[in-house]
Motif scaffolding. Structure first.
Motif, short mmCIF file in Angstrom:
data_model
loop_
_atom_site.label_atom_id
_atom_site.label_comp_id
_atom_site.label_asym_id
_atom_site.label_seq_id
_atom_site.Cartn_x
_atom_site.Cartn_y
_atom_site.Cartn_z
N GLU A 1 35.56 2.83 20.72
CA GLU A 1 35.84 3.99 21.57
C GLU A 1 34.55 4.56 22.17
O GLU A 1 34.50 4.91 23.36
N ASP B 1 34.39 13.01 8.47
CA ASP B 1 34.99 13.74 9.59
C ASP B 1 34.85 12.87 10.83
O ASP B 1 33.77 12.69 11.37
N ARG B 2 35.98 12.33 11.27
CA ARG B 2 35.93 11.37 12.36
C ARG B 2 35.29 11.95 13.62
O ARG B 2 34.48 11.30 14.27
N ASP B 3 35.64 13.17 13.93
CA ASP B 3 35.15 13.76 15.17
C ASP B 3 33.64 13.95 15.15
O ASP B 3 32.95 13.74 16.15
N LEU B 4 33.13 14.34 13.99
CA LEU B 4 31.69 14.53 13.89
C LEU B 4 30.96 13.19 13.93
O LEU B 4 29.91 13.05 14.56
N TRP C 1 32.01 10.55 15.39
CA TRP C 1 32.11 10.12 16.78
C TRP C 1 30.96 10.70 17.59
O TRP C 1 30.29 10.03 18.37
N LEU C 2 30.72 11.98 17.35
CA LEU C 2 29.66 12.69 18.06
C LEU C 2 28.30 12.06 17.77
O LEU C 2 27.47 11.89 18.68
N TYR D 1 28.14 8.63 19.52
CA TYR D 1 28.07 8.79 20.97
C TYR D 1 26.68 9.28 21.39
O TYR D 1 26.10 8.81 22.36
N TRP E 1 32.25 23.40 17.51
CA TRP E 1 31.11 22.97 18.34
C TRP E 1 31.67 22.52 19.68
O TRP E 1 32.82 22.13 19.78
N ARG F 1 36.22 14.33 24.82
CA ARG F 1 37.05 13.17 24.54
C ARG F 1 37.79 13.32 23.21
O ARG F 1 38.92 12.90 23.05
N THR F 2 37.07 13.95 22.26
CA THR F 2 37.65 14.21 20.95
C THR F 2 38.94 15.02 21.08
O THR F 2 39.93 14.74 20.41
#
Lengths: 305, 245
Positions: free
Chosen positions: A161, A194-197, A199-200, A203, B197, B204-205
């Motif tokens: 992704e 934490d997937r979102d973190l 990901w960050l 990225y 944050w 995208r999240t």
């Protein structure tokens, strides 16, 4: 378990003594100074044994001293870090009210309805930029206190992704960005976090690699596991990071010499490191950007399984 | 007869109130100003404003205490908190204590007036707001579709009797959507409110989680019952949300 060299050295006299005692024939000798006679082999054993004991005691004392020093140093570092964060928080706090007032005042100017003179527009832009910075610093501090989501995260998906998202940015269209994820004998196992973190983090690393290199350079994302951790590397053969910058790039607001003139908050890597640390992992960097070196950077993320 | 909404702006920084008050006046509100918590309470009693913009850190009584006293007295005047410390836990607490929305300093004044309007639109005079209801329900015109229920205390959501397997993040997102119905929510705002944050890459999240939520809610993005997407702007919860006792 590894036996420290120091311990080995300390017991060497005793080992030598035992060897000598085994090799020597029985022989009664007069002990110097003392009045009785003793077997030479026993004498050797006693003396070498004593020597080993003294050496071991010294080693233990040194080790304890070093340990105490290490603890003191760690404590000092921790306090320094806390003081730095407190300072950032206070600064953030003190800057917020004036900024809020400035934005309200500027909004009143805007409301007057006429086309704004250039300087007012500039002030507006810069005030917005400052607000953004203050907000970002706060969020960074907040990451420490927020409970972390702890769910299984599939890095196979996540990395795909990230790469897809990066390539969909107009600025990076047509860039050479490869993803190599080990699939044999099994795909990457999930990590917890934490997937979102996460990901960050990835990225950010990929975005940095593309941002600080040119079209002719290649960016590679590769992931593998060794049973204890998943290692993800984000590598590029761009200009690299000079050695003087390398140890500072994870600090808030630090921007290396190569980063000047390129847009960025100076917070991305600080954020990435904070997130990875909160996952019990590590984020490291290697680069070869000294004089005469070919350049290139590798960021290595290790996340425990 | 004054028909502009009356609002009370309470902040101890005169540099803020003296600039924000005229701005809000021009935005179409009738503004009273208080410079500490005690006088905020007095003015609320005196003028009964339709909405209170309350700074958290104030002398003589902080904003949270003002809010607590109001709610304890059964006063449900909508309150928009200006959070100062900005810590996630603090914001969560603010909403639990009955604030209708919050805004982090330093904010864009336009954003403040948009939020005030949104809160006023949602407000039902004399009644607790959605933001302070523990259980919410959202029905639909389709008789075959069971109502969507949200239990904020138990952190559970269900479609009729069928519990939804939401991750904590997806639940928090649904909770924010349902407590801010009919409001255009940008991805940045959702990130800030739900994730804490809002780095640019994070938008995208929001899309990923929103897709997850839609799948679980069996909501069709083309013809949504709950979550509507406005391209280039953000998301809007279009269901009719009711507080449950």
């Amino acid at each position: 378990m590894k036996i420290p060299l120091r311990v080995l050295l300390s017991v060497t006299p005793l080992i030598l003594g035992v060897a000598a005692a085994l090799a020597l024939p029985a022989l009664q000798v007069q002990v110097p100074v003392l009045i009785f006679r003793a077997d030479l082999r026993n004498l050797i054993l006693i003396l070498t044994g004593l020597a080993s004991l003294v050496l071991l005691a010294c080693a233990l004392r040194d080790w304890q001293l070093a340990e105490r020093q290490r603890q003191a140093l760690e404590e000092a570092l921790r306090q320094q870090e806390q003081a730095r964060r407190r300072f950032l928080r206070r600064l953030d706090h003190e800057v917020k009210n004036p900024l809020t007032a400035m934005r309200a005042a500027l909004a009143n100017l805007e409301d007057a309805g006429q086309e704004q003179p250039r300087p007012v527009k500039d002030i507006n832009l810069q005030v917005e930029r400052l607000s953004q910075l203050v907000g970002d610093l706060r969020k960074l501090a907040e990451l420490e206190e927020r409970p972390l989501e702890r769910l299984p995260v599939d890095l196979n998906d996540l990395l795909a992704e990230v790469v897809e998202m990066a390539l969909s940015q107009p600025a990076y269209a047509g860039r050479e960005l490869h993803l190599v994820v080990s699939k044999v004998p099994w795909p990457l196992p999930p990590v917890t976090g934490d997937r979102d973190l996460l990901w960050l983090v990835f990225y950010n690393l990929v975005d940095n690699a593309l941002k600080y290199s040119e079209r002719k350079h290649i960016v590679e994302v590769r992931a593998q596991e060794d049973g204890r951790a998943v290692t993800v590397e984000v590598a590029d053969n761009g200009p690299g990071i000079p050695p003087a910058d390398l140890e500072r790039i994870f600090e808030e607001l630090y921007r290396g010499v190569n980063a000047r003139g390129i847009e960025g908050s100076g917070l991305g890597l600080a954020l990435a490191q904070r997130i990875i640390q909160r996952h019990g992992g590590s984020l490291r960097v290697r680069s070869r950007a000294g004089p005469g070196e070919p350049g290139g950077v590798v960021f290595t993320v290790r996340l425990p399984l | 007869m004054e028909n502009r909404p009356r609002i009370l702006l309470a902040d101890d920084e005169t540099a803020i109130t003296s600039n924000l008050a005229p701005f809000l006046e021009r935005a179409g509100f009738h503004v009273h100003v208080a410079s500490d918590g005690q006088s905020a309470l007095e003015q609320i009693a005196q003028y009964s404003p339709e909405l209170v913009v309350l700074d958290v850190l104030m002398p003589r009584m902080d904003g949270r205490e003002v809010l607590r006293r109001l709610r304890q007295a059964g006063n449900w005047t909508p309150v928009l908190l200006l959070t100062q410390v900005g810590e996630a836990a603090e914001r969560a607490m603010a909403l639990e204590e009955g604030a209708d929305d919050y805004l982090n300093k330093p904010f864009d004044p336009q954003e403040l007036s948009a939020r005030i309007r949104a809160v006023l639109r949602r407000a039902r005079p004399g009644q607790p707001s959605l933001a302070s209801a523990w259980r919410l329900s959202c029905g639909s015109d389709d008789p075959a579709r069971p109502p969507l229920l949200l239990d904020r205390r138990a952190r559970r959501a269900s479609l009729g009797d069928a519990a939804l397997a939401l991750t904590p993040k997806a639940f928090a997102l649904l909770e924010y959507l349902m407590t801010h119905p009919d409001e255009m929510l940008t991805r940045e705002r959702l990130l800030d409110a739900v994730w804490g944050w809002d780095y640019p890459a994070g938008t995208r999240t929001v899309d990923t989680r929103m897709a997850e939520l839609r799948r679980l809610l069996q909501d069709n993005a083309e013809n949504p019952v709950y979550i509507e997407t406005t391209p280039g702007e953000g998301y809007r919860f279009v269901g009719r949300v009711q507080p449950l006792p």
